[in-house]
Design an enzyme around this catalytic site. Structure first.
Site, short mmCIF file in Angstrom:
data_model
loop_
_atom_site.label_atom_id
_atom_site.label_comp_id
_atom_site.label_asym_id
_atom_site.label_seq_id
_atom_site.Cartn_x
_atom_site.Cartn_y
_atom_site.Cartn_z
N GLU A 82 32.62 -77.37 -86.55
CA GLU A 82 32.48 -78.64 -85.84
C GLU A 82 33.60 -79.62 -86.21
OE1 GLU A 82 29.85 -80.14 -83.71
OE2 GLU A 82 29.75 -78.01 -83.23
N THR A 134 37.66 -65.73 -69.63
CA THR A 134 38.92 -65.80 -68.90
C THR A 134 39.80 -66.96 -69.35
OG1 THR A 134 37.94 -67.16 -67.15
CG2 THR A 134 37.88 -64.77 -66.84
N GLY A 141 34.45 -71.57 -71.09
CA GLY A 141 33.33 -72.00 -71.91
C GLY A 141 32.18 -72.60 -71.12
N THR A 155 31.20 -71.82 -67.97
CA THR A 155 30.45 -70.71 -67.38
C THR A 155 29.71 -69.92 -68.45
OG1 THR A 155 31.92 -70.51 -65.47
CG2 THR A 155 30.69 -68.54 -66.10
N LEU A 157 26.55 -67.96 -81.02
CA LEU A 157 25.26 -67.66 -80.39
C LEU A 157 24.69 -68.88 -79.69
CD1 LEU A 157 23.52 -65.49 -83.16
CD2 LEU A 157 25.20 -64.82 -81.43
N LYS A 158 25.37 -70.01 -79.80
CA LYS A 158 24.88 -71.25 -79.19
C LYS A 158 25.12 -71.22 -77.68
CE LYS A 158 27.35 -73.91 -81.88
NZ LYS A 158 27.91 -75.10 -82.55
N HIS A 209 34.99 -82.25 -83.75
CA HIS A 209 34.09 -82.31 -82.59
C HIS A 209 33.34 -83.63 -82.47
CE1 HIS A 209 35.03 -78.11 -82.27
NE2 HIS A 209 34.20 -77.93 -81.26
N ASN A 214 26.07 -80.67 -74.91
CA ASN A 214 25.43 -79.53 -75.60
C ASN A 214 24.14 -79.92 -76.32
OD1 ASN A 214 27.64 -77.99 -74.75
ND2 ASN A 214 28.76 -78.35 -76.64
#
EC number: 4.2.3.124
Length: 391
Positions: A244, A129, A105, A107, A141-142, A247, A152
């Site tokens: 979310e 991976t 995530g 990368t 798409l974020k 989160h 983020n």
């Protein structure tokens, strides 16, 4: 490779899933007819797969270059994006180039943001991976990186042209990262697809040993779960906010640990805190809290704030949650995704969010921290992010 069409409003792309299918991955990239392929990986993944994949792309698809960045959440920032973008331009990137995100995530977000900015947007392909990347981050798409004030907070919305996933990559993952990925799976089951709870409960393994068939089922169910809530909400600002769940506290735990707590493990613990908040507000009973803790523990994550994470720092980061502004919350409150039962999301008007008193949320964090001090360290979230063979 099995093909699943992903559609979010007017955005669509193919998700291709297979096992031991590197030849298919390279063949799909070749169909894009790029002027060059810019493969981005962290230094660990570059050593495992990046050099070989880049060489095969260069031989069978077109000119390919490997760009690397340091491993770990602490390097998910604008500085890394800028350095990689300069390297891409130095190697001759143009508007017909394709950027290939090879990794987890971190990368994926770094590369996605870079692709959205180069020439105001060039083609992006995800080759995930890790479990978290395969079933969660590449389906969004974020594209975002971290800022001083939280996770983020700086980013864009940008879609890939394809996702090419090979479960063989998961065989070199350390148990810590497998468990992290299963935290997101538990989230999908509790918040969106409760019908999968029974089978998931039987499938979860604290030792993080899963066969390819189970992994493919887990990924397929997660694709369906994400599609259910993003089909009409590509920016995840309405129904997609359900993703979310866990989160708010999860990101705070992850950020307070400076990346030592894996993302999915933070979300898993965050869900147990959210369930406790729901109980304290009178929306759920103790059995609901117990279900969360049982599932999280079955996935191999201790359902508590780990003892090495300062709860004061966790509480500090709660105030910078990225869902601020979606609700007109009273002073001293923060918006959270809460459930009253599996699949039963609480709403404020049309929004799947509830304003929660920060003081009450902080009490739930303190309670989880007390349990963490009494628990044995869990491999799912202890240790530096680059300790295993993948980030």
């Amino acid at each position: 490779m099995q093909v699943t069409p992903i559609a979010m409003e007017d955005a669509s792309f193919a998700y291709r899933l297979g096992t031991e299918c590197t030849e298919d991955v390279v063949a799909r990239l070749a169909t894009l007819g790029a002027s060059s392929y810019l493969v981005v990986a962290d230094t660990t993944v570059a050593g495992l797969y990046g050099h070989d994949l880049t060489a095969r792309i260069d031989k069978e698809a077109g000119p390919a270059h490997l760009l690397t960045h340091e491993s770990g959440e602490v390097h998910k920032d604008l500085t890394t994006v800028s350095v990689l973008a300069e390297q891409a331009l130095e190697r001759g990137a143009d508007r017909r180039s394709v950027v290939v995100a090879l990794g987890g995530g971190v990368t994926g977000n770094i590369t996605g943001l870079m692709a959205s900015l180069l020439f105001r947007g060039i083609r992006l392909v995800h080759v995930p991976t890790t479990v978290v990347a395969m079933l969660d981050s590449v389906l969004s798409l974020k594209q975002a990186v971290n800022a001083t004030f939280g996770k983020n907070l700086v980013g864009t919305f940008y879609q890939p042209v394809e996702v090419l996933a090979d479960t063989a990559f998961l065989r070199t993952l350390p148990p810590r990262e497998i468990r992290s990925g299963l935290g997101e799976v538990v989230k999908n089951a509790l918040a969106i697809r409760p019908a999968m709870l029974d089978r998931l409960g039987d499938a979860l393994r604290a030792d993080a040993r899963y066969d390819d068939e189970t992994l493919r089922w887990i990924i397929a169910e997660s694709l369906t779960a994400k599609a259910d809530v993003t089909r009409d909400d590509k920016h995840e600002r309405r129904t997609g906010l359900v993703l979310e769940y866990g989160h708010t506290a999860g990101h705070a735990i992850e950020h307070a640990s400076r990346g030592e707590v894996a993302h999915g493990a933070g979300v898993a613990v965050g869900m147990t805190i959210a369930a406790e908040v729901s109980r304290r507000l009178g929306h759920a009973g103790p059995d609901f809290v117990a279900l969360h803790r049982e599932l999280v523990a079955a996935a191999g994550v201790e359902p508590a704030v780990p003892a090495h994470v300062d709860p004061a720092l966790v509480k500090n980061w709660l105030a910078y949650d990225n869902k601020r502004g979606y609700l007109d919350s009273p002073p001293g409150h923060t918006p959270m995704v809460l459930l009253s039962a599996p699949g039963e999301v609480l709403h404020t008007g049309p929004m799947p969010l509830v304003p929660v008193p920060l003081a009450l949320l902080e009490e739930a964090v303190d309670e989880a921290a007390r349990r963490g001090r009494d628990a044995a360290p869990a491999a799912a979230y202890v240790g530096p992010p680059a300790a295993g063979p993948l980030p």
